[in-house]
Scaffold this active site. Structure first.
Site, PDB file in Angstrom:
ATOM      1  CB  CYS A  31     -11.238  65.434 -55.771  1.00 50.28           C
ATOM      2  SG  CYS A  31     -12.297  66.885 -55.927  1.00 50.28           S
ATOM      3  CG  ASP A  47      -4.790  69.082 -57.068  1.00 50.38           C
ATOM      4  OD1 ASP A  47      -5.451  69.811 -57.837  1.00 50.38           O
ATOM      5  OD2 ASP A  47      -4.661  69.309 -55.858  1.00 50.38           O
ATOM      6  CB  CYS A  96     -10.501  70.619 -59.991  1.00 52.39           C
ATOM      7  SG  CYS A  96     -10.001  72.323 -59.629  1.00 52.39           S
ATOM      8  NE  ARG A  97      -8.144  66.246 -58.082  1.00 53.40           N
ATOM      9  CZ  ARG A  97      -7.343  65.902 -57.090  1.00 53.40           C
ATOM     10  NH1 ARG A  97      -6.478  64.910 -57.272  1.00 53.40           N
ATOM     11  NH2 ARG A  97      -7.398  66.532 -55.935  1.00 53.40           N
ATOM     12  CB  SER A  98     -14.963  64.933 -57.137  1.00 50.55           C
ATOM     13  OG  SER A  98     -15.156  66.096 -56.397  1.00 50.55           O
ATOM     14  CG  ASN A 120     -17.228  68.602 -54.497  1.00 48.40           C
ATOM     15  OD1 ASN A 120     -18.288  68.896 -53.960  1.00 48.40           O
ATOM     16  ND2 ASN A 120     -17.187  67.864 -55.596  1.00 48.40           N
TER      17      ASN A 120
END
Ligand code: 4NP
Length: 159
Positions: free
Chosen positions: A11, A127, A16-18, A14
């Site tokens: 993401c 995001d 939040c999402r990934s 690195n």
């Protein structure tokens, strides 16, 4: 013994999402009894958060689903990742474009959008950084769904 696979989630930050995807996918892989065969990692294209743990809102959303990602630390994507990972799955189009720029020069594993493996009509994992907690729940839902599809894809290649 079937061959091993490695998966890298990418993401922007690195945090939040990934890392959420790394934690969710590790749990799916563990449930399938494949932890020995599938290596999992995550990173961000940006450098702002290198060395930091996940955003507290990601920690909370993951913990509510029984997933602990508190030990993860952010690192930045490098061109070497395209040589070492079998799957480079990216959360949104901007980050895919950035990784693809490097792929065009470097070669290696062709990066793809993570949600290609899911059932959702969405193309990107939005995001959640500048929004509220509900955005983080949505991220979990999308990641769980695409994670199942990604695991299925790997299992087909293992068979
Ligand atoms: P991520 O979210 O890419 O899912 O980790 C973000 C984290 C930090 C920033 C943006 C997105 N930031 O602008 O610092």
């Amino acid at each position: 013994m079937s061959r091993r696979f490695s998966v890298l989630f990418v993401c922007l930050g690195n945090i939040c999402r990934s890392p959420t995807a790394e934690g969710v996918f590790r749990k799916l892989v563990e449930k399938a009894g494949l932890l020995e065969q599938i290596e999992i990692d995550s990173c961000g294209t940006g450098s702002w958060h290198i060395g930091k743990g996940p955003d507290p809102r990601s920690l909370e959303a993951a913990a509510k689903r029984g997933i602990d990602i508190s030990m993860l630390r952010a690192r930045q994507f490098t061109e070497r990742d395209l040589d070492t990972f079998d799957y480079v799955v990216v959360m949104d189009r901007q980050n895919l474009a950035d990784v693809k720029d490097i792929w065009h020069q470097n070669g290696g594993t062709r990066p793809t959008l993570f949600l290609e493996y899911g059932q959702s009509d969405l193309v990107e994992v939005p995001d959640p950084y500048f929004g509220g907690q509900d955005g983080f729940e949505r991220v979990l839902d999308l990641i769980e769904d695409a994670g199942e599809g990604l695991l299925g894809d790997i299992q087909e290649r293992m068979a």
